[in-house]
Design a protein around this motif. Structure first.
Motif, PDB file in Angstrom:
ATOM      1  N   ALA A 178     -15.773  17.130 -24.846  1.00 33.01           N
ATOM      2  CA  ALA A 178     -15.918  18.200 -23.852  1.00 33.01           C
ATOM      3  C   ALA A 178     -14.644  18.394 -23.025  1.00 33.01           C
ATOM      4  N   GLU A 179     -14.004  17.305 -22.618  1.00 37.56           N
ATOM      5  CA  GLU A 179     -12.811  17.440 -21.780  1.00 37.56           C
ATOM      6  C   GLU A 179     -11.673  18.137 -22.533  1.00 37.56           C
ATOM      7  N   ALA A 196     -19.651  22.957 -23.054  1.00 36.96           N
ATOM      8  CA  ALA A 196     -20.990  22.718 -22.506  1.00 36.96           C
ATOM      9  C   ALA A 196     -21.906  22.110 -23.568  1.00 36.96           C
ATOM     10  N   LEU A 250     -21.177  18.236 -24.172  1.00 36.97           N
ATOM     11  CA  LEU A 250     -21.215  17.300 -23.044  1.00 36.97           C
ATOM     12  C   LEU A 250     -22.021  16.042 -23.334  1.00 36.97           C
ATOM     13  N   SER A 288     -20.110  13.709 -26.071  1.00 33.42           N
ATOM     14  CA  SER A 288     -18.709  13.326 -25.913  1.00 33.42           C
ATOM     15  C   SER A 288     -18.565  11.834 -25.646  1.00 33.42           C
ATOM     16  N   ALA A 343     -17.978  14.321 -18.827  1.00 34.57           N
ATOM     17  CA  ALA A 343     -17.410  15.511 -18.182  1.00 34.57           C
ATOM     18  C   ALA A 343     -16.570  15.053 -17.008  1.00 34.57           C
ATOM     19  N   THR A 353     -13.342  19.716 -17.092  1.00 33.93           N
ATOM     20  CA  THR A 353     -14.580  20.486 -17.148  1.00 33.93           C
ATOM     21  C   THR A 353     -14.779  21.244 -15.833  1.00 33.93           C
TER      22      THR A 353
END
Lengths: 412, 119
Positions: free
Chosen positions: A224-225, A277, A280, A283, A287, A291
């Motif tokens: 996600a990052e 999203a 998340l 991952s 986050a 994010t």
């Protein structure tokens, strides 16, 4: 350009990073990988004249491996010679040895190893991953080519002396190892975006940073990052055409015309936001700052484009960001968000609190924020004082002109 | 390859002597780490050093050698001991360095050791 040269250029553009990564991983030596690949490309110029091989990248990989072995055999130390003999045997025995293995992620981690200073990480990443020349890196960072060459050499020597691996680290080490990669990519982008008068060169560097982020996302599509960093950079990029007037002067985000924002970048940003999203929950890295920062950028944009203020949302997002990644810049931005929600006095109080924590008298963004809030209150004296201080602290001529203009407006 | 893990601490934390629990706890923690390293087959050496106040420095300058009371650098944190380990990469060395016990604040410096001289 003849067919051979064209094929070399095309193969180089598409596969250079994969080739260097695979060679470096196989021979555990980044210098050697780059040198051998250059040898192989030189050999291709001759060998491809009659016919370009069916899989040019495989040809380059096989040839570069032989060039590595040639160089190792000439190498003075007995250890490396013995290694060459055994690798040579391996190369002959293994018919799949010219299939290009996937080793790119490992080189990202290698170049952004936390044992290196940030300046060395970004230089390594631009040179070995993005494939920029030392001359271009030097221009991007406003320094001499010799300085960059020395920085690259010192960094590679340190990594080699410490036998730093070319393999990606285990997942449990990602929380420590992934953020330096992300911030190195961001530093490259900032260097491009901060140089408003940098023209074509700065824009090209911006594209290189976006490409780096994009490649990283293709290698880590579940993080996600990483996706959020891409979203944030694409949002910044979308503002590029809207942030200067015809005469080259700066337009702040709040006064930009949303119609001038680049649609393609906005669409890419939206895609990355929703992908971030979606990932998340799965991952490795939770986050974090990227994010939240992507959400801040998107919320600012949505607020301007819709004409509907979203002050409360922005304060909440800034509070969340301060909780995971506190820094003076973030604290200043939070104070400005607070001023939008609760009025300029609240913002000034927050800025004073930040200053009480650490000395920011030499930090232009702090003075600019103070000036902005005093101006909103009609307090021209203090506003002028802080603008004058900021003008002496910013590096670029355009930024100085922009501040000069603000001062003139106060007096007019 | 081999790495030295050099431990820097403010040895004032051990001011209360060897009967103090701070001292006994740290010795016990080092003993356990030494066992873990031995079990992993990576330990090649290491020693704890006596307090920095016991140090003597021979300094060479302009062809002259002089003897000084005290450690080489007058810093808050002093070299207090070291391990020599044999692992494959810096990342593994960092992993072991993070396990080194410190009584308070401090630092562990990781340095690759020069291999045997090659011809």
């Amino acid at each position: 350009m003849d067919a051979a040269a064209q094929a070399i250029e095309a193969t180089w553009r598409t596969h250079r990073f994969a080739l260097v990564s695979a060679l470096a991983a196989r021979f555990r030596d980044l210098d050697l990988a780059e040198e051998a690949l250059a040898d192989a490309v030189a050999a291709a110029g001759e060998a491809w004249k009659d016919a370009v091989p069916e899989r040019p990248e495989a040809w380059l990989y096989r040839t570069a491996q032989r060039k590595c072995l040639d160089r190792l055999r000439r190498h003075a130390t007995a250890n490396r010679k013995a290694e060459a003999v055994s690798l040579d045997r391996e190369l002959h025995a293994d018919p799949g040895a010219d299939a290009l293995p996937e080793a790119r992620l490992g080189l990202f981690f290698h170049c952004a190893h936390p044992a290196l200073a940030p300046g060395a990480q970004t230089a390594l990443m631009l040179y070995h991953v993005a494939g920029l020349s030392t001359a271009r890196i030097a221009r991007a960072f406003l320094t001499h080519e010799a300085t960059i060459q020395q920085r690259l050499k010192r960094a590679r020597d340190k990594l080699k002396a410490n036998a730093v691996s070319f393999e990606p680290p285990r997942c449990e080490d990602w929380p420590a190892r992934l953020p330096p990669i992300l911030s190195a990519v961001e530093i490259v982008y900032d260097q491009s975006y901060g140089d408003i008068g940098g023209g074509v060169e700065a824009e090209a560097l911006g594209r290189d940073a976006l490409q780096l982020a994009w490649t990283l996302a293709s290698l880590l599509p579940q993080e996600a990052e990483v996706l959020a960093l891409n979203a944030m950079l694409q949002l910044c990029e979308s503002r590029r055409p809207a942030r200067t007037r015809a005469d080259g002067r700066l337009i702040p985000l709040s006064r930009q015309d949303p119609h001038h924002w680049d649609r393609k970048s906005l669409a890419r940003a939206a895609k990355f936001m929703s992908a971030a999203a979606d990932t998340l929950a799965t991952s490795v890295l939770p986050a974090g700052a990227y994010t939240i920062r992507a959400r801040i950028h998107a919320t600012h944009g949505a607020s301007i484009a819709s004409g509907r203020p979203m002050h409360a949302e922005l304060v909440d997002l800034h509070d969340a960001l301060m909780a995971v990644a506190p820094s003076p810049v973030m604290a200043i931005n939070r104070a400005l968000a607070l001023a939008d929600r609760d009025g300029p006095r609240a913002g000034i109080a927050a800025l004073e609190a930040v200053e009480a924590d650490r000395d920011l008298s030499g930090f232009a963004p702090w003075h600019l924020a103070r000036a902005e809030l005093h101006q909103r209150l009609g307090e021209h004296g203090p506003a002028r004082l802080h603008l004058t201080a900021a003008r002496q602290l910013v590096p670029g001529t355009l930024e100085r002109a922009f501040i000069g203009e603000k001062i003139a407006l106060l007096e007019g | 390859m081999q790495f030295m893990l050099a431990i820097y601490e403010d040895d004032a934390v051990y001011d209360h002597g060897t009967d103090d629990t701070a001292w006994q706890d740290i010795i016990e923690a080092h003993r356990k780490l030494g066992e873990e390293m031995a079990k992993a087959g990576i330990i090649r050496g290491g020693e704890g050093l006596q307090r920095a106040v016991t140090a003597t420095t021979v300094r060479s300058r302009g062809g002259q050698q002089t003897i000084h009371d005290g450690a080489y650098a007058e810093t808050k944190e002093q070299l207090g001991g070291f391990y020599v380990i044999e692992v494959d990469s810096l990342d593994e060395a960092i992993g072991w360095a993070k396990k080194i016990p410190l009584a308070g604040e401090g630092a562990v410096e990781i340095r690759p050791i020069l291999g045997p001289m090659e011809d």
